[in-house]
Design an enzyme around this catalytic site. Structure first.
Site, PDB file in Angstrom:
ATOM      1  N   ASP A 148     -36.292  15.685  23.690  1.00  0.00           N
ATOM      2  CA  ASP A 148     -35.771  15.195  22.406  1.00  0.00           C
ATOM      3  C   ASP A 148     -35.290  16.420  21.626  1.00  0.00           C
ATOM      4  OD1 ASP A 148     -35.399  13.558  19.963  1.00  0.00           O
ATOM      5  OD2 ASP A 148     -36.579  12.099  21.075  1.00  0.00           O
ATOM      6  N   TYR A 157     -44.376  -0.899  18.027  1.00  0.00           N
ATOM      7  CA  TYR A 157     -44.243   0.505  17.645  1.00  0.00           C
ATOM      8  C   TYR A 157     -45.555   0.993  17.047  1.00  0.00           C
ATOM      9  CZ  TYR A 157     -39.583   1.924  18.943  1.00  0.00           C
ATOM     10  OH  TYR A 157     -38.494   2.318  19.683  1.00  0.00           O
ATOM     11  N   GLU A 166     -43.837  12.252  15.985  1.00  0.00           N
ATOM     12  CA  GLU A 166     -43.407  13.158  14.913  1.00  0.00           C
ATOM     13  C   GLU A 166     -44.603  13.590  14.061  1.00  0.00           C
ATOM     14  OE1 GLU A 166     -41.801  10.383  15.706  1.00  0.00           O
ATOM     15  OE2 GLU A 166     -39.644  10.553  15.329  1.00  0.00           O
ATOM     16  N   TRP A 223     -35.612  -2.349  21.654  1.00  0.00           N
ATOM     17  CA  TRP A 223     -36.503  -1.767  20.640  1.00  0.00           C
ATOM     18  C   TRP A 223     -36.126  -2.159  19.227  1.00  0.00           C
ATOM     19  CZ3 TRP A 223     -35.474   2.202  16.938  1.00  0.00           C
ATOM     20  CH2 TRP A 223     -34.197   2.765  16.988  1.00  0.00           C
ATOM     21  N   HIS A 283     -30.154  12.911  20.618  1.00  0.00           N
ATOM     22  CA  HIS A 283     -31.527  13.437  20.722  1.00  0.00           C
ATOM     23  C   HIS A 283     -31.619  14.640  21.654  1.00  0.00           C
ATOM     24  CE1 HIS A 283     -33.898  10.457  18.436  1.00  0.00           C
ATOM     25  NE2 HIS A 283     -32.942   9.613  18.774  1.00  0.00           N
ATOM     26  N   ASP A 339     -30.354   6.142  22.781  1.00  0.00           N
ATOM     27  CA  ASP A 339     -30.572   5.642  21.420  1.00  0.00           C
ATOM     28  C   ASP A 339     -30.013   6.594  20.365  1.00  0.00           C
ATOM     29  OD1 ASP A 339     -32.564   7.472  22.283  1.00  0.00           O
ATOM     30  OD2 ASP A 339     -33.778   6.967  20.530  1.00  0.00           O
ATOM     31  N   GLU A 340     -29.750   6.030  19.210  1.00  0.00           N
ATOM     32  CA  GLU A 340     -29.422   6.784  17.997  1.00  0.00           C
ATOM     33  C   GLU A 340     -28.474   7.949  18.272  1.00  0.00           C
ATOM     34  OE1 GLU A 340     -33.465   5.975  15.463  1.00  0.00           O
ATOM     35  OE2 GLU A 340     -33.585   7.512  17.000  1.00  0.00           O
ATOM     36  N   ASP A 366     -46.522   3.893  16.470  1.00  0.00           N
ATOM     37  CA  ASP A 366     -46.479   5.054  15.565  1.00  0.00           C
ATOM     38  C   ASP A 366     -46.511   4.586  14.102  1.00  0.00           C
ATOM     39  OD1 ASP A 366     -43.886   3.986  16.025  1.00  0.00           O
ATOM     40  OD2 ASP A 366     -42.940   5.786  15.215  1.00  0.00           O
TER      41      ASP A 366
END
Ligand code: ACM
Length: 629
Positions: free
Chosen positions: A197, A439, A487, A414, A271, A347-348, A441
């Site tokens: 990442d 999720y 994170e 997701w 990422h 992703d993203e 997290d």
């Protein structure tokens, strides 16, 4: 009629719903009968396996039993043990690859399965049938009893996963093994290893040494992720780590012995800041000053899921060097990992730098593409060809739908379940991992008590998850997975705290028949499991006991509404800043918060003893919560 039934259940030692009071299995077996009687393990018990294929599980069971009992049990081939692990001569269709039967009687235990994986799960169930001291690391003095049961058990879904992000924070080989061991106890069989990442590249790639020489290390920083100071020019990158290929092989073998397969993820084309720090030429901007991100801000989020990258963390899809680089990476990964899938992320991915890049513009012309998202689709298609050439299948986050799904791609849904439904309707395989249920997290209790994150996911919500969406052909839904992004998680202990008990809920969502799930009964089993986790020295969160505090605006006044997701708790609160003892105000129904600088303090109690964390909320915080809901 009902009272007769309850009377009969009490006689049989049953709780009002589900499992008998002396049996607390997670996940709930497909079929179970609990009969009267016990078998007791003693130091002269024999443990046998009928075929060589059962030896590994038998040896593991011996190890698990010898430590807490102090016995010197040993396993041998045969079919006459007090504990028998038998591989079926003819496969029992109902059990499939991972199912088992477990029959205990006053004479002993017989576990039977078609494959060693089933014996392994039978062993896990047997361990949960023993008293909690079976989890003790030191010798304990108890009667090692097992209730008389008849279990036929097999999973609902083939893919029962947990993802651990080792990029945002590095976890050592031993920590990863421990995480895998903990998940295997609850019949998870897939470990999704998020290896790369923006914040670290964690796997040795022998042909690309800078990936770990440079990409595995960042500057030391503390505090809230995303708000930390950016690296100074020339500052030493001293925090991080990576797995050598020998360590990876060791972890794969450790996982295999526990029926866990590992899906490696290399997250591209977004990422990728750690890879770009090592090889800046892989991005459009080719900035030689790119550094591994230490949790400093590098993106602007616009509140609607869209974002602008302030630093380029994206590989250049128009550059052949990128595909040569990925061919090298995937060649080494494909050799290391036996799992048929390689997860390529997707992703993203910010396309802003692509949209300004002449090479990307030229490629769009060649593709007759008017939108840059088509470059994402093109990139994924190229990756699928690379992976297929190495005998691997492509798996990606649901963004891979947007640029046109490559032909054999499997989708990990997701951003809710929409992507999964769409992919299944297109005839693609899907793994369901929606933020809304999976999720882990996210905070699990009150956001003022738990380590802060932008979203909340309580245990009950996790438990309510059914991975099979309505109207979708079940054959495309491989299963489900919980995702632990790290994170804000720096230690294995914190990772455990975030994973358990929500991971137990997900284990049951993915393994047990949907109609067997029962929240009140699950809570009792979770509480029993807490005691076992204490014995095993595994960390967990008790946020399920915490009051759920909601605020509503009614006629311009602020109303407070509270509830508990655990049945039978009392909620006590104060408005005068004193600690809420059991003599404080008892919450009965929504109330209007008095005007002024009032502070609400709340604690849940059970039978007069506090069980929840103290929640302290000033009137302003409650006001914000009207929108937070
Ligand atoms: C993701 O959570 N970015 C897949």
């Amino acid at each position: 009629m009902k009272s007769i039934l309850i009377g009969l259940m009490l006689l049989a030692g049953m709780t009002a719903s589900g499992q008998p009071s002396n049996v607390h299995l997670i996940p709930q077996p497909a079929e179970m009968q609990v009969l009267t009687g016990m078998w007791t393990l003693t130091g002269n018990a024999t443990i046998t396996y009928n075929k060589p294929g059962g030896q590994k599980v038998a040896d593991m069971l011996v190890q698990k039993l010898n430590a807490p009992t102090g016995f010197k049990l040993a396993a041998r081939q045969g079919q006459d043990g007090a504990i028998q692990l038998n591989l079926n001569a003819t496969a029992d269709q109902q059990l499939g690859k991972e199912g088992y039967t477990l029959v205990s009687s006053s004479r002993g235990i017989v576990i039977a399965a078609n494959e060693p994986a089933g014996l392994f799960y039978g062993m896990q169930t047997l361990l949960q049938l023993f008293p909690k001291e079976i989890e003790s690391k030191t010798t304990a003095k108890v009667n090692w009893t097992v209730p008389v049961v008849k279990i036929t058990d097999y999973p609902r879904f083939a893919w029962r996963g947990l993802m651990l992000d080792v990029s945002r924070n590095f976890f050592t080989t031993d920590e990863v093994k421990r995480y895998i061991d903990e998940m295997a106890r609850f019949k998870f069989n897939t470990f999704h290893w998020h290896l790369t990442d923006d914040n670290g590249w964690r796997i040795e790639i022998k042909s690309l040494p800078r990936l770990t020489e440079v990409g595995a290390w960042r500057v030391p920083r503390y505090g809230q992720f995303g708000e930390r100071k950016a690296p100074e020019p020339g500052e030493a990158a001293t925090v991080g780590g990576f797995y050598t290929q020998d360590e990876v092989r060791d972890i794969i073998q450790y996982a295999q012995e526990r029926n866990v397969t590992i899906v490696p993820e290399v997250d591209v084309p977004g990422h990728s800041m750690a890879a770009i720090a090592a090889y800046p030429e892989l991005s459009c901007t080719k900035d030689p000053n790119t550094t591994v991100n230490p949790g400093s801000k590098f993106a602007e989020w616009h509140g609607d899921g869209t974002f602008t990258m302030l630093v380029d963390n994206t590989l250049n899809p128009s550059d052949e060097k990128v595909y040569a680089f990925l061919d090298n990476v995937f060649t080494e990964l494909a050799t290391l990992f036996p799992n048929p899938y390689i997860h390529v992320g997707g992703d993203e991915c910010y396309r802003g730098y692509w949209e300004k890049d002449p090479g990307c513009q030229e490629l769009m012309k060649q593709l007759n593409a008017t939108e840059s998202v088509k470059l994402h689709g093109y990139f994924m298609n190229r990756l699928e060809k690379i992976l297929n050439a190495k005998g691997k299948k492509l798996l990606g986050w649901d963004e891979i739908l947007e640029g046109g799904l490559s032909p054999g791609a499997t989708v990990m849904s997701w951003r809710g379940i929409k992507g999964g439904i769409e992919a299944a309707h297109l005839g693609h395989d899907v793994v369901m991992t929606p933020t809304t249920f999976a999720y882990i997290d996210y905070t699990q209790g009150d956001p003022t008590v738990d380590p802060p994150l932008y979203a909340n996911l309580r245990l009950k919500k996790c438990y309510s998850y059914n991975p099979l969406p309505e109207g979708v052909d079940a054959k495309y839904i491989l299963g489900g997975q919980g995702n632990l992004w790290t994170e804000q998680i720096e230690t294995l202990r914190h990772a455990e705290y975030m994973t358990w008990p929500r991971g137990w809920a997900l284990a049951e969502d993915f393994w047990s028949p949907d109609e067997k799930k029962n929240w009140d009964d699950f809570v009792k089993r979770v509480e029993n499991q807490f005691n076992r986790a204490d014995m095993a020295a595994v960390n967990y969160s008790t946020a399920l006991y915490d009051a759920i505090v909601k605020a509503r605006a009614k006629n311009n006044k602020l109303w407070v509404e509270m509830e508990s997701e655990v049945p039978g708790l009392d909620i006590y609160y104060t408005l005068d800043n004193s600690m809420p003892s059991r003599y404080a105000l008892k919450y009965e129904k929504p109330f209007e918060l008095p005007e002024g600088p009032v502070t609400l303090r709340v604690v849940t109690y059970r039978n007069g003893a506090p069980v929840g964390h103290l929640i302290t909320l000033k009137a302003e915080q409650l006001k914000e919560r009207i929108w937070w809901e």
